[in-house]
Design a protein around this motif. Structure first.
Motif, short mmCIF file in Angstrom:
data_model
loop_
_atom_site.label_atom_id
_atom_site.label_comp_id
_atom_site.label_asym_id
_atom_site.label_seq_id
_atom_site.Cartn_x
_atom_site.Cartn_y
_atom_site.Cartn_z
N LEU A 20 0.83 -1.20 0.00
CA LEU A 20 0.00 0.00 0.00
C LEU A 20 0.87 1.26 0.00
CD1 LEU A 20 -2.60 1.58 0.20
CD2 LEU A 20 -2.71 1.02 2.65
N ARG A 21 1.88 1.28 0.84
CA ARG A 21 2.77 2.45 0.87
C ARG A 21 3.45 2.65 -0.47
NH1 ARG A 21 4.23 0.19 5.92
NH2 ARG A 21 6.22 -0.53 5.04
N GLY A 22 3.82 1.54 -1.11
CA GLY A 22 4.51 1.65 -2.39
C GLY A 22 3.65 2.28 -3.47
N VAL A 23 2.39 1.87 -3.58
CA VAL A 23 1.54 2.38 -4.66
C VAL A 23 0.97 3.76 -4.35
CG1 VAL A 23 0.97 0.12 -5.59
CG2 VAL A 23 -0.50 1.11 -3.81
N VAL A 24 0.65 4.02 -3.08
CA VAL A 24 0.07 5.32 -2.75
C VAL A 24 1.12 6.42 -2.88
CG1 VAL A 24 0.47 5.46 -0.24
CG2 VAL A 24 -1.63 6.39 -1.22
N GLY A 25 2.38 6.07 -2.65
CA GLY A 25 3.44 7.07 -2.70
C GLY A 25 3.75 7.58 -4.09
N VAL A 26 3.37 6.82 -5.11
CA VAL A 26 3.69 7.24 -6.50
C VAL A 26 2.44 7.48 -7.33
CG1 VAL A 26 5.90 6.02 -6.46
CG2 VAL A 26 3.85 4.84 -7.30
N GLU B 248 3.41 4.49 10.23
CA GLU B 248 4.16 4.72 8.98
C GLU B 248 3.24 4.72 7.77
OE1 GLU B 248 7.88 2.78 6.41
OE2 GLU B 248 7.09 1.75 8.18
N THR B 249 2.31 3.76 7.75
CA THR B 249 1.38 3.68 6.63
C THR B 249 0.37 4.82 6.67
OG1 THR B 249 1.64 1.27 6.58
CG2 THR B 249 -0.30 2.19 5.47
N ARG B 250 -0.11 5.17 7.87
CA ARG B 250 -1.02 6.31 7.98
C ARG B 250 -0.38 7.58 7.44
NH1 ARG B 250 -5.47 5.29 11.11
NH2 ARG B 250 -5.35 3.49 12.52
N GLN B 251 0.89 7.77 7.76
CA GLN B 251 1.59 8.96 7.31
C GLN B 251 1.75 8.97 5.79
OE1 GLN B 251 5.27 9.71 9.37
NE2 GLN B 251 5.92 11.32 7.95
N ALA B 252 2.06 7.80 5.21
CA ALA B 252 2.21 7.70 3.77
C ALA B 252 0.89 8.03 3.07
CB ALA B 252 2.69 6.30 3.38
N ILE B 253 -0.21 7.55 3.63
CA ILE B 253 -1.54 7.82 3.06
C ILE B 253 -1.85 9.32 3.12
CG2 ILE B 253 -4.02 7.49 3.46
CD1 ILE B 253 -3.30 4.62 4.40
N GLU B 254 -1.54 9.93 4.27
CA GLU B 254 -1.81 11.36 4.44
C GLU B 254 -0.97 12.19 3.50
OE1 GLU B 254 -1.81 14.77 7.98
OE2 GLU B 254 -1.37 12.67 8.45
N GLU B 255 0.30 11.87 3.39
CA GLU B 255 1.20 12.63 2.51
C GLU B 255 0.79 12.53 1.05
OE1 GLU B 255 5.06 11.12 3.41
OE2 GLU B 255 5.26 12.31 5.26
N ALA B 256 0.16 11.42 0.68
CA ALA B 256 -0.29 11.22 -0.70
C ALA B 256 -1.66 11.84 -0.96
CB ALA B 256 -0.32 9.73 -1.04
N GLY B 257 -2.29 12.39 0.07
CA GLY B 257 -3.61 12.98 -0.10
C GLY B 257 -4.71 11.95 -0.30
N TYR B 258 -4.56 10.77 0.34
CA TYR B 258 -5.52 9.69 0.17
C TYR B 258 -6.34 9.41 1.43
CZ TYR B 258 -4.75 7.63 -4.46
OH TYR B 258 -4.74 7.39 -5.81
#
Length: 347
Positions: free
Chosen positions: A208-214, A269-279
């Protein structure tokens, strides 16, 4: 006199797998290896069928020529697209559970890559952590694909005559139906199979972190490319896939969490990645709708009840400058640069 703890017996529910399931073992180097893996796999499937409904299991194929096995599977229906594994920078498929039609009844056939199943026949030493992990991963893979049998069964019982028989009415419906099905099927399969995959949440979160980040970077690249090629089908595939893939991986992740009886939760870590990606908002909406659909299992009335899942993707597409609306058998597709305009300006 009360029974001692060691004397307690656990009685499992009845097994649901058919007694006459056929196993096709393809491209094994030795017949004895194929027989050992088949017998061990059959034992695991019968055990799993005590907690996952496998009445509609059609058969099992384990193949070292996995791609050929997928391509050659008889699904009982003419004109279907040839099956092929997922193979991209995020996911390489090693198992599939396609629906098939046998004597007018929808069933499910399991296909596994032999290289990922062979470890179930191993007897690793207790201190061999890598071998133990490989066996556990293989067992979870089996359980997850078995769960798809129940998912397909429930959908066919709720909406008989839909699988293989109902034609998608438009291009717009086709786009969002694929998203509906991908999100629901993986959420439900992960929720059913979670008890067999202790520790597997980390793999789903990593994906999830991989795909949401890009996702948004890929969407912007697809949009930039559109102004050169002007191919509407292409941008739907490129921008649509990049923006909806995090939703599919969310379905895996939260299906596993929701099936773990409170023993798992998403990491910071995953929550932060989701937030940073605007998801954050989109994922909260998706998870809420998936949970609602789960709670209403057995009470579904119409396939359109699942459209709420595709609507989450539709809103994400709009944020990145892609609007898809119904238009007869086709679709209205409009593209714009959201950094320059508030809404559709080009089609």
């Amino acid at each position: 006199m009360s029974a001692k703890p060691e004397d307690a017996k656990i009685k499992l529910p009845p097994q649901t797998a058919p007694a006459d399931v056929l196993f096709a073992m393809r491209a094994f180097a030795r017949t004895e290896d194929a027989n050992c893996v088949a017998h061990k796999l059959a034992s695991y499937i019968r055990l799993i069928s005590s907690v996952i409904n496998l009445e509609r299991l059609d058969g099992v194929t384990v193949a070292y020529d996995y791609d050929a096995a997928l391509a050659e599977l008889d699904r009982g229906v003419e004109g279907l697209r040839t099956l092929a594994r997922s193979n991209d920078d995020q996911l390489v498929g090693v198992a599939m559970s396609p629906a098939v039609l046998r004597d007018g009844k929808v069933k499910v056939h399991l296909v596994f890559s032999g290289a990922y199943i062979e470890s179930i026949d191993a007897t690793p030493e207790e201190d061999d952590a890598e071998a133990q992990s490989g066996m556990q991963q293989a067992i979870y893979l089996i359980a997850h694909e078995c769960a798809h049998v129940q998912v397909t069964t429930e959908k066919d019982e709720a909406f008989p005559g839909t699988i293989f028989q109902k034609q998608v009415s438009s291009y717009e419906e086709q786009i969002f139906t694929q998203i509906n099905e991908a999100c629901w099927d993986e959420y439900a399969a992960c929720r059913f199979s979670a008890p067999f995959g202790s520790g597997h949440l980390a793999y789903y979160e990593e994906g999830l972190r991989g795909v949401v980040g890009v996702a948004r970077q890929k969407a912007a690249a697809a949009r930039d490319g559109f102004w050169k090629h002007r191919d509407l089908n292409r941008i739907v595939g490129e921008l649509g896939a990049s923006m909806s893939e995090p939703l599919r991986m969310t379905a895996y992740t939260f299906g596993h969490i929701d099936g773990s009886n409170g023993d798992a939760e998403i990491s910071q870590e995953t929550r932060q990645a989701i937030e940073e990606a605007g998801y954050t908002e989109a994922i909260e909406k998706l998870v809420a709708q998936l949970r609602k659909l789960w709670d209403e299992r057995g009470e579904w009335m119409f396939p359109s009840e699942f459209d709420v899942l595709g609507d989450v993707a539709r809103e994400l597409f709009y944020e990145e400058g892609l609007l898809i609306t119904p238009n007869g058998e086709g679709a209205n597709i409009q593209v714009w640069d959201p950094a320059m305009y508030d809404g559709p300006v080009a089609a």
